[in-house]
Enzyme design. Sequence first.
Site, PDB file in Angstrom:
ATOM      1  N   GLU A 291    -111.491-135.067   5.763  1.00 10.27           N
ATOM      2  CA  GLU A 291    -112.900-135.389   5.456  1.00 10.27           C
ATOM      3  C   GLU A 291    -113.129-136.874   5.162  1.00 10.27           C
ATOM      4  O   GLU A 291    -114.247-137.294   4.959  1.00 10.27           O
ATOM      5  CB  GLU A 291    -113.430-134.598   4.246  1.00 10.27           C
ATOM      6  CG  GLU A 291    -113.323-133.103   4.317  1.00 10.27           C
ATOM      7  CD  GLU A 291    -113.830-132.412   3.049  1.00 10.27           C
ATOM      8  OE1 GLU A 291    -114.249-133.112   2.092  1.00 10.27           O
ATOM      9  OE2 GLU A 291    -113.812-131.164   3.002  1.00 10.27           O
TER      10      GLU A 291
ATOM     11  N   GLU B  66    -113.289-136.509   9.119  1.00 13.23           N
ATOM     12  CA  GLU B  66    -113.349-135.528  10.205  1.00 13.23           C
ATOM     13  C   GLU B  66    -113.352-134.119   9.646  1.00 13.23           C
ATOM     14  O   GLU B  66    -112.914-133.875   8.539  1.00 13.23           O
ATOM     15  CB  GLU B  66    -112.188-135.704  11.185  1.00 13.23           C
ATOM     16  CG  GLU B  66    -110.833-136.016  10.573  1.00 13.23           C
ATOM     17  CD  GLU B  66    -110.338-135.010   9.570  1.00 13.23           C
ATOM     18  OE1 GLU B  66    -110.404-133.795   9.851  1.00 13.23           O
ATOM     19  OE2 GLU B  66    -109.873-135.432   8.497  1.00 13.23           O
TER      20      GLU B  66
END
Length: 362
Positions: A322, A179
Site C-alpha cells: 500500500e 499498490e
Amino acid sequence: MNDHNSCLEIKAIDTLAQQNAIQRQSQLTKPPGSLGVLESIAIQLAGHQGLVCPQINRPWVTVFAADHGIANEGVSAFPAVVTQEMVKNFSAGGAAITVLAKANDAAFEVVDVGVLADVTEEGKKPFPNLISCRVAAGSFNFLHQAAMSNEMLYKAQNAGCLAVERALEQGADLFIGGEMGIGNTTSATAIIAQICNVAVTDIVGIGTGIHSEQKLHKIKVIERALQIHQADMTSPMQVLTCVGGLEIAALVGAYLTCAEQGLTIVVDGVIACAAALIVCEVAPQAKGWMMFGHQSIEPAQQAVFHHLDVRPILDLSMRLGEGSGAAMAIPVIKMACLLHAQMATFDEAGVSESDEVMDKNG
C-alpha cells in the site's frame, strides 16, 4: 515511455548542491558520520532540490490498484474480490496507508488501473480520492498467456505518469507509489527472479500469509510461468508484459516520470521494488532519484537491494504494501532535513573541532 533508453531523459542530480551539503555536514557540531543514514538522506535530497538545506513539505501518496489473472491459480490467501473492497476502504480512509498519509500531512489518492469490478459505477455516491484510469478488468493469467498486451502496458504506465503530473501540479516534493492487487507478490517475485537471475525457491515469501503447501504451489506456478515466457522476456519491459501486473506497470510509469521531472521517490516494499528494479534497468540514472523506505520480510526484496546495491531507511518487519513502509519513512526523512538545516556549525556554537578536523581544515 518504452524500451528505448534514448527516449528517456532523466533529470541530472545537482552535484554542486550535494557537495555543498557534504561540506555543511562536515561543519556541524557532531563527530563526522555520526548521524549515519540521516546524513546521506539530507545530502541526496540536496542534490534533488538544488539546495544546501532541502526540506520536505508536501509528500504525495498514490496507490495503484489492479487485479491479477494469476490469482486464479490459488497463489494468495485472499480472494480477488478483496482488491475492490480495499479500494473502497482506501477511499473511505480506513486503510493503513490512509492513516499514515493523514498523519504525515500527505496528499492521498487511489487510482483504479485494472480492478476486476469498476467500483466507480456502484451507486450514485462518488468515492472520494478515487481516480479511474482503468486499462482492463485485471491482467491475464500469465500461466496461460502474457499478463498484458503492449497497449495495456502503455496505458497502465501512462496512468502512473498522470499521477505524478497531478502531484507536481499540487507542488509535491516527495512521491510514494503504493499498490493493491491480490496476487501481486507472485507477479513481483517472477519479475525479480527473472531480472536478478535468482532461483524462485530462494525468494518466494508468504505474501498475504499463505501456508507452506501454498508456498510450494506458488513456487511451482512462478517457475512454470518463467519457463513458458523465457523466449519472450528479452528486455525489462517485456518481462513486465509477460509476468507483471497493471499496477506494477503504473508504478514503473510513475517512477520514470518522477526521475524525468526531478521528483524524489520513496520506494515501498517488494512490489514497488519490482517496479523500481525495472526502471533502474531501463534507465540506470533513475536510481539517484530513489530512496528505499523500508526492508520488508519478503525475501525477494533483498534480491533487489543486492542487485541495485541500495539500503533501506527502516526495518520494521512489515509486509503490508500500500506504500505503508515508505510512508513510515517520511518522518525520518523530515528529521534528516531538520538536523541538517538547524544544527549549529562548530563556528556558530563556539565548539572546538577534533584535532583531525582541525588538521584537515587549517
